[in-house]
Scaffold this active site. Structure first.
Site, PDB file in Angstrom:
ATOM      1  N   CYS A  79      -6.803  -0.236  60.694  1.00 22.76           N
ATOM      2  CA  CYS A  79      -7.474   1.056  60.758  1.00 22.76           C
ATOM      3  C   CYS A  79      -8.093   1.357  62.137  1.00 22.76           C
ATOM      4  CB  CYS A  79      -8.498   1.129  59.629  1.00 22.76           C
ATOM      5  SG  CYS A  79      -8.842   2.812  59.183  1.00 22.76           S
ATOM      6  N   HIS A 167      -5.483  -0.211  54.433  1.00 19.70           N
ATOM      7  CA  HIS A 167      -6.363  -1.368  54.194  1.00 19.70           C
ATOM      8  C   HIS A 167      -5.710  -2.391  53.268  1.00 19.70           C
ATOM      9  CE1 HIS A 167     -10.016   0.016  56.208  1.00 19.70           C
ATOM     10  NE2 HIS A 167      -9.545   1.218  55.936  1.00 19.70           N
ATOM     11  N   GLU A 169      -6.772  -5.242  52.470  1.00 17.56           N
ATOM     12  CA  GLU A 169      -7.771  -6.046  51.753  1.00 17.56           C
ATOM     13  C   GLU A 169      -8.201  -5.406  50.435  1.00 17.56           C
ATOM     14  OE1 GLU A 169      -8.100  -4.412  54.520  1.00 17.56           O
ATOM     15  OE2 GLU A 169     -10.018  -3.392  54.691  1.00 17.56           O
ATOM     16  N   SER A 221     -33.872 -25.804  43.663  1.00 19.14           N
ATOM     17  CA  SER A 221     -34.449 -24.729  42.850  1.00 19.14           C
ATOM     18  C   SER A 221     -33.880 -24.742  41.440  1.00 19.14           C
ATOM     19  CB  SER A 221     -34.119 -23.391  43.495  1.00 19.14           C
ATOM     20  OG  SER A 221     -32.727 -23.145  43.363  1.00 19.14           O
ATOM     21  N   GLY A 222     -32.826 -25.543  41.235  1.00 25.98           N
ATOM     22  CA  GLY A 222     -32.145 -25.492  39.946  1.00 25.98           C
ATOM     23  C   GLY A 222     -30.987 -24.516  39.990  1.00 25.98           C
ATOM     24  N   GLY A 223     -30.902 -23.752  41.066  1.00 27.86           N
ATOM     25  CA  GLY A 223     -29.808 -22.792  41.213  1.00 27.86           C
ATOM     26  C   GLY A 223     -28.563 -23.454  41.788  1.00 27.86           C
ATOM     27  N   VAL A 224     -27.486 -22.668  41.859  1.00 24.99           N
ATOM     28  CA  VAL A 224     -26.196 -23.220  42.281  1.00 24.99           C
ATOM     29  C   VAL A 224     -26.222 -23.682  43.738  1.00 24.99           C
ATOM     30  CG1 VAL A 224     -23.752 -22.700  42.564  1.00 24.99           C
ATOM     31  CG2 VAL A 224     -25.013 -21.672  40.696  1.00 24.99           C
ATOM     32  N   ASP A 225     -26.766 -22.839  44.614  1.00 23.51           N
ATOM     33  CA  ASP A 225     -26.633 -23.133  46.041  1.00 23.51           C
ATOM     34  C   ASP A 225     -27.358 -24.424  46.432  1.00 23.51           C
ATOM     35  OD1 ASP A 225     -25.391 -20.718  45.947  1.00 23.51           O
ATOM     36  OD2 ASP A 225     -26.995 -19.599  46.918  1.00 23.51           O
ATOM     37  N   SER A 226     -28.619 -24.527  46.043  1.00 25.49           N
ATOM     38  CA  SER A 226     -29.342 -25.730  46.472  1.00 25.49           C
ATOM     39  C   SER A 226     -28.759 -26.968  45.793  1.00 25.49           C
ATOM     40  CB  SER A 226     -30.845 -25.599  46.204  1.00 25.49           C
ATOM     41  OG  SER A 226     -31.123 -25.502  44.829  1.00 25.49           O
ATOM     42  N   SER A 227     -28.217 -26.806  44.570  1.00 27.06           N
ATOM     43  CA  SER A 227     -27.644 -27.966  43.878  1.00 27.06           C
ATOM     44  C   SER A 227     -26.377 -28.444  44.584  1.00 27.06           C
ATOM     45  CB  SER A 227     -27.283 -27.613  42.435  1.00 27.06           C
ATOM     46  OG  SER A 227     -28.412 -27.128  41.769  1.00 27.06           O
TER      47      SER A 227
END
Ligand code: XMP
Length: 509
Positions: A79, A167, A169, A221-227
């Site tokens: 584009c 595009h 994508e 934190s118990g969340g996905v990222d920090s785990s």
């Protein structure tokens, strides 16, 4: 060496989507803003130019030095990128005379051209541009057209520079993925070897090399990222990783214990810190959401810092930062305006003076989940709804007390358990109960009651930036409402939030 593609961002709303598609093809890529392109290293195998909200004819339109790329790397310009190269090579770009927005079909394709391998005439493409290329220089070959767009794609002869005005994508471009694959594999010669397994192996090796024998602290934190960050680090440096999990008293019911239990199986070295009182006492009397957030952020840093100081000679602070946070902070438009001060809670306490290690900073959220799966992380953590750092404090409108937290925890647990039982938990992006400090009249048995209201919120979303309220089935809502009113003392009314974001937000504060 990790082969990669560099995407040069001219500010298009679709740039992240290009990155997602490239990665779905198992090719690693990075986005860099046009005005801050790093030194191109030898592991870069191709360049993609994004679109832009600007017109190349505008004076303040984004500019780059094309000589740095042309004939040096394979280039795919999308584009604005396509118009930019055409304009600066002696062609012409003019405002489109007919609408060039939405679906169109290719009516001409040079199918021997590498970019169009396995793509036929009639293939549907997605157009979104106000300008169009009217003249291309002599050394440009037009390789695809639509009824309205003669230069739908071109190839700069004797080079690996290709450009398209549509595009690829966007999923409406039905052969978009094939086109990107043609560019990545046939033109750039990439091997499509960037998989979760490869990411895990190379990240563990890099972390080992980087951290050596150093000690690292990480806030779980118990969340996905920090785990996921914790598991990668644990695999790299074992007991030198010290995880700190703070109970701020604002977690869901039994969450602290459940999360610690989950982590136990993983062999992580975790210190749980019970700081419930400390948080609650600092929140006492605070009504304003931003003041509550700031108080929680401050206490978190203090508690975390105390716990981190108990680890001798720690050198690094690990964080679960993911790629969207990184892109946002370096984007063409700069960090977007803060509507709520949130996403900074628990950020780097700068007085800790530790070096920072962020093993997930190149990954999108769904990629983090895939890596988590590869690492054997339990679905209890992997599939979990997002939960805000300040926890239930921003789901209790106004001031927070231990009693309100306890009521909300009970109601929320009933809500979430029912969603799980009804098989709806995984279909909902985020759900939670909100405590409204409003009293209303009710009747229970023969008695008049005058108690508080619980609001249920459930939303569908992709990234939390926009969201729609979920159309939960009435029988499920009825059961939840009954159960909350019957079992949770202090609540005599349950309502359901039917607001979308925007204009509402997901959290009430
Ligand atoms: P909003 O309410 O802005 O929420 O529509 C979008 C997403 O962000 C989460 N959120 C927070 N996360 N600290 C966090 O870590 C916060 O202060 C915070 N406020 C909102 C929210 O749960 C949703 O997923």
């Amino acid at each position: 060496m990790l082969e990669k593609i560099i995407i040069i961002d001219f500010g298009s709303q679709y740039t992240q989507l290009i990155a997602r598609r490239v990665r779905e093809l198992n090719v690693y890529c990075e986005i860099h803003p046009f005005n801050n392109i790093p030194e191109i290293s030898s592991d870069v195998k191709g360049i993609i130019f994004s679109g832009s909200p600007y017109s190349v004819r505008q004076e303040d339109a984004p500019q780059i030095d094309l000589a740095k790329f042309h004939q040096k790397y394979p280039v795919l310009a999308v584009c604005y990128g396509a118009q930019y190269i055409a304009q600066y090579s002696g062609g012409d770009v003019q405002p489109s005379s007919t609408r060039e927005y939405g679906r169109a079909n290719l009516n001409f394709v040079v199918s021997e051209n590498k970019l169009f391998k396995n793509i036929n005439t009639n293939s549907q493409v997605w157009m979104s541009h106000g300008d169009t290329i009217t003249v291309v220089p002599d050394n440009f070959e037009i390789i695809a057209s639509t009824d309205n767009v003669r230069v739908a794609a071109y190839h700069v002869k004797d080079s690996d520079t290709y450009a398209i005005q549509f595009h690829p994508e966007v999923t409406h471009s039905t052969d978009g993925k094939q086109l990107l694959e043609n560019f990545l594999v046939d033109i750039c010669g990439l091997s499509q070897s960037w998989t979760s397994d490869a990411f895990v192996d190379s990240t563990i090796a890099e972390l080992k090399e980087k951290l050596g024998n150093d000690k690292v602290v990480l806030g779980l934190s118990g969340g996905v990222d920090s785990s996921v960050a914790a598991i990668l680090l644990h695999k790299a440096i074992g007991a030198n990783l010290h995880c700190i999990f703070v109970d701020n008293g604002l977690l869901r019911k039994d969450e602290y214990e459940a999360v610690l239990e989950q982590y136990k199986h993983l062999g992580l070295n975790i210190k749980g810190v019970d700081a419930k009182e400390r948080f609650l006492s600092q929140l006492a009397g605070l009504k304003d959401p931003e003041l509550k957030r700031k108080a929680i952020g401050r206490v978190f840093i203090e508690v975390f810092d105390d716990a981190a100081h108990e680890v001798q000679d720690v050198k690094w602070l690990a964080q679960g930062t993911i790629y969207p946070d990184v892109i946002e902070s370096i984007s063409v438009n700069g960090p977007s305006a803060t509507i709520k001060s949130h996403h900074n809670v628990g950020g780097l306490p700068d007085f800790m003076k530790l070096k920072v290690v962020e093993p997930l900073k190149t990954l999108f959220k769904d990629e983090v989940r895939r890596v988590g799966k590869t690492l054997g992380l339990d679905s209890f953590i992997l599939g979990r709804h997002p939960f805000p750092g300040p926890g239930l404090a921003i789901r209790i409108l106004g001031d927070v007390t231990a009693e309100k937290v306890a009521i909300l925890q009970e109601a929320d647990a009933i809500y979430i358990n029912n969603l799980r039982e009804a098989g709806l938990y995984d279909q909902v992006w985020q759900a939670g109960a909100i405590f409204l400090p409003v009293q209303s009249v009710g009747v229970m048995g023969d008695e008049r009651t005058y108690e508080n209201v619980i609001c249920l919120r459930a939303v569908e979303s992709v990234d939390g930036m926009t969201a729609d309220w979920c159309h939960l089935p009435y029988p499920v809502l009825a059961k939840i409402s009954n159960e909350i009113i019957n079992k949770v003392k202090g609540i005599n009314r349950v309502v359901y939030d039917i607001s979308s974001k925007p204009p509402a937000t997901i959290e009430w504060e």
